[in-house]
Design a protein around this motif. Sequence first.
Motif, short mmCIF file in Angstrom:
data_model
loop_
_atom_site.label_atom_id
_atom_site.label_comp_id
_atom_site.label_asym_id
_atom_site.label_seq_id
_atom_site.Cartn_x
_atom_site.Cartn_y
_atom_site.Cartn_z
N CYS A 79 48.28 19.93 -30.27
CA CYS A 79 47.80 19.04 -29.21
C CYS A 79 47.75 19.82 -27.90
CB CYS A 79 48.71 17.83 -29.05
SG CYS A 79 48.64 16.65 -30.41
N ALA A 80 46.57 19.94 -27.33
CA ALA A 80 46.39 20.56 -26.02
C ALA A 80 46.36 19.45 -24.98
CB ALA A 80 45.10 21.37 -25.97
N VAL A 81 47.07 19.65 -23.86
CA VAL A 81 47.28 18.60 -22.87
C VAL A 81 46.80 19.06 -21.50
CG1 VAL A 81 48.97 17.08 -21.78
CG2 VAL A 81 49.31 17.81 -24.16
N LEU A 82 46.02 18.21 -20.84
CA LEU A 82 45.67 18.35 -19.43
C LEU A 82 46.15 17.09 -18.71
CD1 LEU A 82 42.02 19.73 -19.73
CD2 LEU A 82 44.02 21.01 -18.97
N ASP A 83 46.75 17.28 -17.57
CA ASP A 83 47.38 16.18 -16.83
C ASP A 83 46.51 15.80 -15.64
OD1 ASP A 83 49.14 14.44 -15.53
OD2 ASP A 83 50.89 15.71 -15.85
N ASP A 84 46.30 14.49 -15.44
CA ASP A 84 45.59 14.02 -14.24
C ASP A 84 46.34 14.36 -12.95
OD1 ASP A 84 43.79 12.87 -15.95
OD2 ASP A 84 44.20 10.79 -15.39
N ILE A 85 47.65 14.47 -13.04
CA ILE A 85 48.47 14.53 -11.82
C ILE A 85 48.74 15.97 -11.42
CG2 ILE A 85 50.65 13.82 -10.78
CD1 ILE A 85 50.77 11.55 -12.83
N ARG A 86 48.40 16.28 -10.18
CA ARG A 86 48.70 17.60 -9.61
C ARG A 86 50.20 17.73 -9.36
NH1 ARG A 86 44.93 20.99 -7.00
NH2 ARG A 86 42.80 20.20 -6.87
N ASP A 87 50.69 18.95 -9.53
CA ASP A 87 52.05 19.28 -9.13
C ASP A 87 52.00 19.74 -7.68
OD1 ASP A 87 54.53 20.78 -8.69
OD2 ASP A 87 54.85 20.51 -10.83
N ASP A 96 41.62 24.27 -9.96
CA ASP A 96 42.13 23.31 -10.95
C ASP A 96 43.43 22.67 -10.50
OD1 ASP A 96 40.02 24.01 -12.63
OD2 ASP A 96 41.17 25.62 -13.55
N GLY A 97 44.24 23.41 -9.77
CA GLY A 97 45.54 22.90 -9.33
C GLY A 97 46.56 22.92 -10.44
N ALA A 98 47.79 23.29 -10.11
CA ALA A 98 48.87 23.18 -11.08
C ALA A 98 49.04 21.73 -11.48
CB ALA A 98 50.17 23.73 -10.49
N ARG A 99 49.36 21.50 -12.74
CA ARG A 99 49.49 20.15 -13.28
C ARG A 99 50.93 19.89 -13.69
NH1 ARG A 99 45.00 17.22 -11.80
NH2 ARG A 99 43.78 18.92 -10.92
N VAL A 100 51.37 18.66 -13.50
CA VAL A 100 52.77 18.33 -13.71
C VAL A 100 53.21 18.63 -15.14
CG1 VAL A 100 54.45 16.44 -13.82
CG2 VAL A 100 52.91 16.64 -11.86
N VAL A 122 54.25 27.28 -28.57
CA VAL A 122 53.94 26.71 -27.25
C VAL A 122 53.08 27.70 -26.47
CG1 VAL A 122 54.91 25.98 -25.04
CG2 VAL A 122 56.06 25.35 -27.17
N CYS A 123 52.12 27.18 -25.73
CA CYS A 123 51.32 28.02 -24.83
C CYS A 123 51.06 27.25 -23.55
CB CYS A 123 50.00 28.43 -25.48
SG CYS A 123 48.97 29.51 -24.46
N VAL A 124 51.29 27.89 -22.40
CA VAL A 124 50.99 27.32 -21.09
C VAL A 124 50.14 28.33 -20.33
CG1 VAL A 124 51.91 26.40 -18.94
CG2 VAL A 124 53.16 26.03 -21.08
N VAL A 125 48.99 27.89 -19.84
CA VAL A 125 48.07 28.77 -19.13
C VAL A 125 47.95 28.31 -17.68
CG1 VAL A 125 45.70 29.65 -19.00
CG2 VAL A 125 46.78 29.27 -21.23
N ASP A 126 48.39 29.16 -16.75
CA ASP A 126 48.25 28.94 -15.31
C ASP A 126 48.79 27.59 -14.86
OD1 ASP A 126 47.22 31.41 -14.67
OD2 ASP A 126 45.13 30.79 -14.89
N ASP A 127 49.78 27.06 -15.58
CA ASP A 127 50.37 25.75 -15.25
C ASP A 127 49.33 24.63 -15.21
OD1 ASP A 127 52.85 26.88 -15.16
OD2 ASP A 127 53.08 26.81 -12.98
N VAL A 128 48.25 24.79 -15.98
CA VAL A 128 47.19 23.78 -16.05
C VAL A 128 47.09 23.23 -17.48
CG1 VAL A 128 44.73 23.30 -15.74
CG2 VAL A 128 45.91 24.87 -14.18
N TRP A 129 46.79 24.11 -18.41
CA TRP A 129 46.56 23.74 -19.81
C TRP A 129 47.80 24.09 -20.62
CZ3 TRP A 129 46.52 26.41 -24.46
CH2 TRP A 129 45.73 25.92 -25.52
#
Length: 540
Positions: free
Chosen positions: A417-425, A437-441, A389-396
């Motif tokens: 699978c790399a995931v980017l979320d439309d929805i801001r946290d 970029d904003g933190a993503r949910v 698992v890898c999470v970068v800056d709560d975005v990617w």
Amino acid sequence: MRTLSTSGGWTLPLQDWFLTAQERANPVSVLPVWTTGNLAEPLIHGAAYFDRLVDEVEALTAGDHLFFTDWRGDPDQRLRPDGPTVAQLFAQAAQRGVVVKGLIWRSHLDALAYSEAENRDLSEVISAAGGEVLLDQRVRRGGSHHQKLVVLRHPSAPERDIAFAGGIDLCHSRRDDAAHRGDPQAVRMSPRYGPNPPWHDVQLAVRGPVVGALDTVFRERWTDPMPLDSENPMAYLRDRLRGADLRPDPLPEQPADPPPCGPHQIQVLRTYPAVRPRYSFAPHGERSVARGYSKAVHRARRLIYLEDQYLWSSEVADLFAHALRDNPELHLIAVVPRHPDVDGRLALPPNMVGREQALSLCERAAPDRVHVFDVENHAGDPVYVHAKVCVVDDVWASVGSDNFNRRSWTHDSELSCAVLDDIRDQRKPTDPAGQGDGARVFARELRLRLWREHLDRDPAGADDADLLDPTDAVAAVTAAADALQQWYDDGQVGDRPPGRLRPHRPDRLPWYTRTWALPVYRLVYDPDGRPLRTRLAGTW
């Protein structure tokens, strides 16, 4: 170029985080660059994944598709405490008229602690029931097929399509849960983990158009004309004597992609080595895993969070070291196994020396900003971390089969699978990296779910206040780990502090052991599968 509205949150194009078609560097493959409108759900631990898999497979009917790839498959592995087993679940699907196709790595010998007999048995049981499961040795010498993928298609109801991809094999030791008491059906590994090794792992369940992309991943491997037992005359002879299936039958026509169903943009990342004969779908190999991680890490500003079985390789560590040097507020938190999965005077040192080298490189770059932990259960037994698992800056965020080492990034087949979320946290800080970029949910919640377990926090998130801002989060995690370690150092007097993380303190090898272990590690445990020109250029 795709951007999202400011109300949805995006102010930058997806290609600032995802690889472009040119950056993927494999124009032969028909895999989409990325897909939009998906729904990704992390399934933390094998018990959760296996339970969902049983539900989804048992719902398949005649004419539906069940495709899977795996590194190891144990036919008798129970997916629930009372079954069914892997073989029963997939064989019964084939008997109902489901099109069941599988590719399992042929594997090295069981005498070397691999799974040749188990993989062959699973192939034969499912094939006898009407499916077709092939043993696939189309790898570099000493390499493996390491992808863990299940694709379920409903041609008459595409909205029900689902796929599972990540780090969890269909085999022994994987059916554990948050209590980490281990799977009653265990693989043999280092005795330091006990007879039933506690096991930490993550798989993604995905719906939407990405299911079509993962279907393509399977189909490209299935239809590749390279012989299944390429360059392995002994395996070919054994297969001929056993009457093994060496020619894949045609697949049914690929259904159209499922309809959009969620806010997640997903990029499928892969590793395929440079081999001869060449893969028809990756004639020069593919290293989009390495390239995808590199692009995301270069964009990191505040926090990189990793969970990994093997944090090895100076080439991979150098990527993190550069990011740490270039960004003075960036912290790296990594959760790794306390001990390698093997033991012994010959096997253990090469496993230790690679991580020692990688962590030392990172720590020299930023001694106060590299934080490495291992995990234990409440009984104090070490938990084997198999998650990738890898999470970068709560975005990617990325979940896959690939480890952070040169083997996974160049030599074996891998899938992530790399995931980017439309929805801001909307929880503060709403833009921790300050990049707009904003933190993503999805990314933030994945990190928090893992940390709630590791820190013994409320699973519903009531105690998340000090875990949101990267600076506060680093302080909270290190304080909890230090408190638990201090409790041990003080003789375990009083109540055990909450949390399951302890500072990772590997034994340092003496120089004379390092002298022979380092070349063995690089040649055998962490080989390089890049074309010579790419190796010499020092690129992926």
